[in-house]
Design a protein around this motif. Structure first.
Motif, PDB file in Angstrom:
ATOM      1  N   ARG A  98       0.826  -1.226   0.000  1.00 50.88           N
ATOM      2  CA  ARG A  98       0.000   0.000   0.000  1.00 50.88           C
ATOM      3  C   ARG A  98       0.851   1.264   0.000  1.00 50.88           C
ATOM      4  O   ARG A  98       0.434   2.317  -0.464  1.00 50.88           O
ATOM      5  CB  ARG A  98      -0.900   0.010   1.226  1.00 50.88           C
ATOM      6  CG  ARG A  98      -2.078  -0.900   1.055  1.00 50.88           C
ATOM      7  CD  ARG A  98      -2.916  -0.928   2.310  1.00 50.88           C
ATOM      8  NE  ARG A  98      -4.092  -1.728   2.078  1.00 50.88           N
ATOM      9  CZ  ARG A  98      -5.328  -1.255   2.079  1.00 50.88           C
ATOM     10  NH1 ARG A  98      -5.551   0.015   2.316  1.00 50.88           N
ATOM     11  NH2 ARG A  98      -6.345  -2.043   1.860  1.00 50.88           N
ATOM     12  N   LEU A  99       2.032   1.145   0.557  1.00 50.84           N
ATOM     13  CA  LEU A  99       2.928   2.301   0.627  1.00 50.84           C
ATOM     14  C   LEU A  99       3.554   2.614  -0.743  1.00 50.84           C
ATOM     15  O   LEU A  99       3.795   3.787  -1.068  1.00 50.84           O
ATOM     16  CB  LEU A  99       4.022   2.005   1.660  1.00 50.84           C
ATOM     17  CG  LEU A  99       5.071   3.071   1.937  1.00 50.84           C
ATOM     18  CD1 LEU A  99       4.417   4.360   2.448  1.00 50.84           C
ATOM     19  CD2 LEU A  99       6.089   2.549   2.962  1.00 50.84           C
ATOM     20  N   ALA A 100       3.787   1.592  -1.544  1.00 55.50           N
ATOM     21  CA  ALA A 100       4.552   1.737  -2.791  1.00 55.50           C
ATOM     22  C   ALA A 100       4.090   2.896  -3.691  1.00 55.50           C
ATOM     23  O   ALA A 100       4.926   3.671  -4.162  1.00 55.50           O
ATOM     24  CB  ALA A 100       4.556   0.412  -3.562  1.00 55.50           C
ATOM     25  N   PRO A 101       2.773   3.077  -3.929  1.00 57.50           N
ATOM     26  CA  PRO A 101       2.372   4.185  -4.818  1.00 57.50           C
ATOM     27  C   PRO A 101       2.709   5.565  -4.257  1.00 57.50           C
ATOM     28  O   PRO A 101       2.633   6.556  -4.985  1.00 57.50           O
ATOM     29  CB  PRO A 101       0.844   4.031  -4.921  1.00 57.50           C
ATOM     30  CG  PRO A 101       0.526   2.702  -4.367  1.00 57.50           C
ATOM     31  CD  PRO A 101       1.629   2.295  -3.450  1.00 57.50           C
ATOM     32  N   HIS A 102       3.077   5.618  -2.990  1.00 49.53           N
ATOM     33  CA  HIS A 102       3.368   6.913  -2.356  1.00 49.53           C
ATOM     34  C   HIS A 102       4.876   7.155  -2.203  1.00 49.53           C
ATOM     35  O   HIS A 102       5.293   8.049  -1.473  1.00 49.53           O
ATOM     36  CB  HIS A 102       2.658   6.999  -1.002  1.00 49.53           C
ATOM     37  CG  HIS A 102       1.173   6.870  -1.161  1.00 49.53           C
ATOM     38  ND1 HIS A 102       0.387   7.893  -1.640  1.00 49.53           N
ATOM     39  CD2 HIS A 102       0.349   5.814  -0.972  1.00 49.53           C
ATOM     40  CE1 HIS A 102      -0.860   7.480  -1.722  1.00 49.53           C
ATOM     41  NE2 HIS A 102      -0.920   6.216  -1.327  1.00 49.53           N
ATOM     42  N   ILE A 103       5.656   6.322  -2.873  1.00 49.90           N
ATOM     43  CA  ILE A 103       7.107   6.513  -2.875  1.00 49.90           C
ATOM     44  C   ILE A 103       7.514   6.986  -4.264  1.00 49.90           C
ATOM     45  O   ILE A 103       7.111   6.391  -5.280  1.00 49.90           O
ATOM     46  CB  ILE A 103       7.846   5.182  -2.549  1.00 49.90           C
ATOM     47  CG1 ILE A 103       7.352   4.600  -1.209  1.00 49.90           C
ATOM     48  CG2 ILE A 103       9.357   5.401  -2.503  1.00 49.90           C
ATOM     49  CD1 ILE A 103       7.555   5.492  -0.002  1.00 49.90           C
ATOM     50  N   ALA A 104       8.304   8.043  -4.309  1.00 49.53           N
ATOM     51  CA  ALA A 104       8.748   8.588  -5.594  1.00 49.53           C
ATOM     52  C   ALA A 104       9.626   7.560  -6.314  1.00 49.53           C
ATOM     53  O   ALA A 104      10.257   6.724  -5.660  1.00 49.53           O
ATOM     54  CB  ALA A 104       9.549   9.871  -5.344  1.00 49.53           C
ATOM     55  N   PRO A 105       9.701   7.625  -7.656  1.00 54.12           N
ATOM     56  CA  PRO A 105      10.606   6.737  -8.371  1.00 54.12           C
ATOM     57  C   PRO A 105      12.021   6.879  -7.804  1.00 54.12           C
ATOM     58  O   PRO A 105      12.492   8.002  -7.602  1.00 54.12           O
ATOM     59  CB  PRO A 105      10.541   7.246  -9.821  1.00 54.12           C
ATOM     60  CG  PRO A 105       9.202   7.923  -9.909  1.00 54.12           C
ATOM     61  CD  PRO A 105       8.944   8.507  -8.549  1.00 54.12           C
ATOM     62  N   ASP A 106      12.674   5.771  -7.528  1.00 54.57           N
ATOM     63  CA  ASP A 106      14.010   5.718  -6.896  1.00 54.57           C
ATOM     64  C   ASP A 106      13.996   6.177  -5.435  1.00 54.57           C
ATOM     65  O   ASP A 106      15.057   6.281  -4.813  1.00 54.57           O
ATOM     66  CB  ASP A 106      15.065   6.510  -7.683  1.00 54.57           C
ATOM     67  CG  ASP A 106      15.312   5.914  -9.049  1.00 54.57           C
ATOM     68  OD1 ASP A 106      15.295   4.667  -9.153  1.00 54.57           O
ATOM     69  OD2 ASP A 106      15.499   6.669 -10.017  1.00 54.57           O
ATOM     70  N   GLY A 107      12.839   6.470  -4.899  1.00 54.07           N
ATOM     71  CA  GLY A 107      12.727   6.784  -3.468  1.00 54.07           C
ATOM     72  C   GLY A 107      12.992   5.521  -2.641  1.00 54.07           C
ATOM     73  O   GLY A 107      12.935   4.403  -3.160  1.00 54.07           O
ATOM     74  N   ILE A 108      13.279   5.729  -1.372  1.00 58.11           N
ATOM     75  CA  ILE A 108      13.744   4.607  -0.533  1.00 58.11           C
ATOM     76  C   ILE A 108      12.856   4.397   0.684  1.00 58.11           C
ATOM     77  O   ILE A 108      12.461   5.351   1.351  1.00 58.11           O
ATOM     78  CB  ILE A 108      15.186   4.868  -0.055  1.00 58.11           C
ATOM     79  CG1 ILE A 108      16.133   4.929  -1.260  1.00 58.11           C
ATOM     80  CG2 ILE A 108      15.652   3.771   0.910  1.00 58.11           C
ATOM     81  CD1 ILE A 108      17.561   5.272  -0.891  1.00 58.11           C
ATOM     82  N   VAL A 109      12.566   3.119   0.950  1.00 58.89           N
ATOM     83  CA  VAL A 109      11.917   2.734   2.205  1.00 58.89           C
ATOM     84  C   VAL A 109      12.933   1.897   2.986  1.00 58.89           C
ATOM     85  O   VAL A 109      13.461   0.913   2.458  1.00 58.89           O
ATOM     86  CB  VAL A 109      10.650   1.871   1.959  1.00 58.89           C
ATOM     87  CG1 VAL A 109      10.038   1.428   3.288  1.00 58.89           C
ATOM     88  CG2 VAL A 109       9.632   2.636   1.124  1.00 58.89           C
TER      89      VAL A 109
END
Ligand SMILES: C[S@@+](CC[C@H](N)C(=O)[O-])C[C@H]1O[C@@H](n2cnc3c(N)ncnc32)[C@H](O)[C@@H]1O
Length: 132
Positions: free
Chosen positions: A71-82
């Motif tokens: 669910r978090l993935a669509p809210h991470i920018a391309p190349d963004g990091i979790v």
């Protein structure tokens, strides 16, 4: 806790920058996000288990982390990091974690060499794939 977080922001020089301090069940928080809510960096440091007062569903890191990361993935920018970590010893990263992220186990690099317990926790770096 909220006051403590605000005070920390202030002490670190972020008092005049737009920061939101939010107290929420993580599932309710993710459900309320708008498409424009996107981050470059997210740290996910969940408990192994919790049944927080006022929250209908309990939280079990093994059972629930895959859904959270999906669910978090669509809210991470391309190349963004979790950065995701857990100290649940028998933890296995869900296959769902690989959907949309490049996944790297960084446990070894993140524990100081001289720390007495090298199995204190497990940690992953998930980089959002630009193509998703
Ligand atoms: C391992 S601690 C994280 C500590 C934090 N990284 C720090 O350095 O202070 C787990 C946190 O998750 C919070 N928590 C427990 N259940 C939650 C839920 N359902 N939704 C959101 N947060 C929750 C707990 O209150 C606790 O602060």
């Amino acid at each position: 806790m909220m006051r403590w977080a605000r005070e920390s922001l202030k002490l670190n020089g972020f008092a005049n920058v737009a920061h939101r301090v939010v107290r929420s069940d993580i599932r309710a928080f993710l459900e309320r996000l708008a498409a424009r809510d996107v981050w470059d960096l997210v740290v996910v440091d969940p408990p192994t288990f919790s049944n927080t007062k006022g929250v209908a569903d309990d939280w079990d890191v093994q059972r629930d982390h895959g859904e959270l990361l999906r669910r978090l993935a669509p809210h991470i920018a391309p190349d963004g990091i979790v950065f995701f970590n857990t100290n649940f010893r028998r933890f296995k990263l869900d296959k769902a974690a690989h959907g949309g992220y490049r996944v790297r186990d960084i446990t070894r690099q993140s524990i100081p060499e001289d720390f007495r317990n090298q199995r204190i926790y497990k940690c992953w770096q998930l980089v959002r794939l630009a193509s998703c």
